[in-house]
Design a protein around this motif. Structure first.
Motif, short mmCIF file in Angstrom:
data_model
loop_
_atom_site.label_atom_id
_atom_site.label_comp_id
_atom_site.label_asym_id
_atom_site.label_seq_id
_atom_site.Cartn_x
_atom_site.Cartn_y
_atom_site.Cartn_z
N UNK A 109 9.90 4.24 -4.64
CA UNK A 109 10.84 4.45 -5.73
C UNK A 109 12.25 4.50 -5.13
N UNK A 110 13.28 4.21 -5.94
CA UNK A 110 14.65 4.27 -5.42
C UNK A 110 14.99 5.62 -4.81
N UNK A 111 14.54 6.71 -5.44
CA UNK A 111 14.84 8.03 -4.91
C UNK A 111 14.15 8.26 -3.56
N UNK A 112 12.91 7.79 -3.43
CA UNK A 112 12.20 7.94 -2.16
C UNK A 112 12.91 7.16 -1.05
N UNK B 291 7.26 0.89 10.29
CA UNK B 291 6.51 -0.11 9.52
C UNK B 291 5.17 0.45 9.07
N UNK B 292 4.50 1.19 9.96
CA UNK B 292 3.21 1.78 9.61
C UNK B 292 3.37 2.82 8.50
N UNK B 293 4.42 3.64 8.60
CA UNK B 293 4.67 4.65 7.57
C UNK B 293 4.97 3.99 6.23
N UNK B 294 5.78 2.92 6.25
CA UNK B 294 6.11 2.19 5.03
C UNK B 294 4.86 1.59 4.40
N UNK C 25 -4.67 4.22 -13.90
CA UNK C 25 -5.06 3.15 -14.83
C UNK C 25 -6.43 2.60 -14.42
N UNK C 26 -7.43 3.46 -14.48
CA UNK C 26 -8.75 3.05 -14.03
C UNK C 26 -9.39 2.02 -14.95
N UNK C 27 -8.79 1.81 -16.12
CA UNK C 27 -9.33 0.80 -17.01
C UNK C 27 -8.61 -0.52 -16.88
N UNK C 28 -7.65 -0.57 -15.96
CA UNK C 28 -6.90 -1.79 -15.75
C UNK C 28 -6.81 -2.08 -14.26
N UNK C 29 -6.78 -3.33 -13.91
CA UNK C 29 -6.59 -3.71 -12.51
C UNK C 29 -5.29 -4.49 -12.42
N UNK C 30 -4.20 -3.74 -12.54
CA UNK C 30 -2.89 -4.35 -12.54
C UNK C 30 -2.26 -4.15 -11.17
N UNK C 31 -1.88 -5.21 -10.54
CA UNK C 31 -1.21 -5.11 -9.24
C UNK C 31 0.10 -5.87 -9.32
N UNK C 32 1.18 -5.14 -9.14
CA UNK C 32 2.49 -5.77 -9.14
C UNK C 32 3.26 -5.28 -7.93
N UNK C 33 4.35 -5.96 -7.63
CA UNK C 33 5.17 -5.54 -6.50
C UNK C 33 5.75 -4.15 -6.71
N UNK D 32 16.22 -1.90 -0.95
CA UNK D 32 15.42 -2.98 -1.53
C UNK D 32 15.88 -3.37 -2.93
N UNK D 33 16.41 -2.41 -3.69
CA UNK D 33 16.75 -2.67 -5.08
C UNK D 33 18.17 -2.25 -5.38
N UNK D 34 18.69 -2.77 -6.49
CA UNK D 34 20.01 -2.37 -6.96
C UNK D 34 20.01 -0.89 -7.30
N UNK D 35 18.91 -0.42 -7.90
CA UNK D 35 18.82 0.99 -8.28
C UNK D 35 18.94 1.90 -7.06
N UNK D 36 18.23 1.53 -5.98
CA UNK D 36 18.30 2.34 -4.76
C UNK D 36 19.71 2.33 -4.19
N UNK D 37 20.36 1.17 -4.22
CA UNK D 37 21.73 1.07 -3.70
C UNK D 37 22.68 1.97 -4.50
N UNK D 38 22.51 2.00 -5.82
CA UNK D 38 23.38 2.83 -6.65
C UNK D 38 23.11 4.31 -6.45
N UNK D 39 21.84 4.67 -6.30
CA UNK D 39 21.51 6.06 -6.00
C UNK D 39 22.03 6.43 -4.62
#
Length: 470
Positions: free
Chosen positions: A142-145, A110-113, A128-136, A253-260
């Protein structure tokens, strides 16, 4: 046989709970007192040799696997995580980290994650230092990770698929005949799938037409690549239910990860089918892990052979604990696994003193290196360059270095060690894992300062580095 002190309370407790036994009943079966078992489960006392033998005899526990590479991998990842300055210079000792990895692995994961999510957020915000965008999306791996970590923490060994592939390989007799012919015959006879050439204009390695039951292969691919793609298709057709179950348990977590992950599992099956476990293990020992001879014997490529050696982790029938990596010319590690104590860095490039980088300088040559990491562990490392091309002179060629090695105690099992001077301490080159976590302060190849070091700059003096580390 002498045993070092082993604190495996969590493993013993899980084994007892799986057998649905009370401490009193379990202790009686092991021939020890209930209080001693309680102390073992709480890591207040180590297990004795007699208890280890009792676990092996009564509960079919593989002694060689206890306290092995699972904890080493988690310990390495945890140590690298805590080296980040975000933890304010927390100085956790080796034994402290070892206790966490052994007794609270879920907390360690959990700590590593959490740290991975923090790093991804930081990298995104820096871009993106000109934007403060935070999304999930920024907080998720990433799926590969995610798939890479899945294979890493299951020791790169999938028992169900490995045994299924070995059983099929025995039925097809792939160890005694041309593997490509055997796989093509099986596809045609059991699945009514015909092998055909892909069109000259198609830049594909494999294309399966499910409706026409035709598997198109690139005719310019090397024979081991074509064989691998046939084995991959067999896995896709025959192991779908088993692979679905593994993916379900992995909870990607994602469909992409499952397919990879599905592709990774089918690749695993394909490699295990071409290089069946017990036959390959025995032949590797017989040929002293000569990669070229193994490739010829099994109709495989050097990369397939080297990768397969890193998966020989079957309980009770393990091969030599090796590390394996594939590196591109930019230094990116595109494949990695280690069953040895050497664990590759999760972030940053590999050590420039590692002989894997030298492989690009002299294609076709096997580079052998004696190396020592900062923790004092010594290794044999073998590296060579490989080229992948699916066409003629004008087609793009992909170049990689592959590296394989083991701890020096196992080096005698490799033909590459015969001419090396193990008795000469100066023959061992000091390598690290990654500059960002390497503790060597006097390395002339250092790219960046280690995270936990203090930098001192003397404007009146300059050596190899423009700063002094302390």
């Amino acid at each position: 046989m002498a045993y070092s002190k082993l604190f495996i309370g969590r493993r013993v407790r899980e084994l007892r709970e799986a057998s649905k036994a009370t401490q009193a009943v379990f202790a009686e079966r092991l021939g020890i007192s209930t209080s001693y078992l309680n102390q073992i489960e709480n890591n207040q006392r180590p297990v004795s040799a007699a208890v280890l033998l009792a676990l092996a005899e009564k509960f079919n526990v593989d002694i060689a696997s206890i306290g092995g590479s699972d904890a080493d991998r988690l310990l390495s990842a945890l140590s690298e995580t805590l080296a980040d300055p975000v933890f304010g210079g927390v100085s956790a000792g080796f034994q402290e980290l070892k206790l966490v990895a052994q007794n609270a692995p879920s907390f360690a994961h959990a700590l590593i994650t959490c740290h991975q999510a923090y790093r991804r957020n930081s990298e995104q915000l820096a871009s993106f230092d000109d934007q403060l965008i935070r999304t999930n999306a920024f907080a998720e791996p990433s799926p590969y990770e995610e798939v890479r970590d899945f294979f890493h923490f299951v020791d790169n060994y999938i028992d169900e698929l490995d045994r299924a592939a070995e059983h099929l390989a025995k039925g097809l007799g792939v160890s005694d005949r041309d593997v490509g012919t055997a796989l093509a015959d099986h596809l045609e006879k059991h699945h009514h799938v015909r092998i055909a050439r892909a069109g000259n204009g198609e830049r594909v390695i494999r294309r399966f037409d499910a409706s026409a039951r035709v598997l198109y292969l690139n005719s310019y691919s090397p024979a081991p690549t074509r064989s691998f793609q046939m084995a991959f298709q067999i896995g896709a057709l025959e192991q779908r239910a088993e692979i679905d179950a593994i993916i379900e348990r992995a909870r990607f977590r994602t469909v992409e990860a499952a397919e990879i992950g599905r592709i990774g599992l089918q690749n695993y099956f394909a490699c295990a089918l071409m290089l069946p476990y017990q036959s390959f293990l025995l032949t590797a020992k017989e040929l002293r892990h000569d990669l070229h001879l193994l490739a010829v014997r099994f109709g495989a490529s050097l990369e397939q052979v080297a990768h397969r050696l890193s998966t020989l982790q079957r309980s009770g029938l393990k091969g030599v604990a090796v590390f394996f990596a594939r590196i591109d010319r930019a230094g990116n590690i595109t494949k990695r696994h280690s069953a040895s104590k050497l664990q590759f860095a999760r972030y940053g490039a590999a050590c420039p003193l590692w002989n894997a980088h030298q492989a690009f300088e002299t294609p076709g040559r096997m580079h052998c290196q004696l190396a020592e990491t900062p923790d004092g562990v010594r290794y044999l490392s073998i590296a060579t360059e490989i080229t992948k091309a699916d066409g003629g002179f004008g087609s793009p060629h992909r170049r990689y270095a592959i590296a394989l090695g083991c701890e020096i105690s196992d080096a005698g099992d490799f033909v590459y060690a015969d001419r090396l001077d193990f008795g000469n301490s100066s023959a061992f080159e000091p390598i690290g894992v990654s500059c960002r976590i390497c503790a060597r302060l006097d390395c002339i190849q250092r790219a960046i300062p280690p995270l936990k070091s203090t930098i001192t700059v003397d404007h009146n003096r300059r050596s190899e580095l423009p700063y002094t580390l302390c």
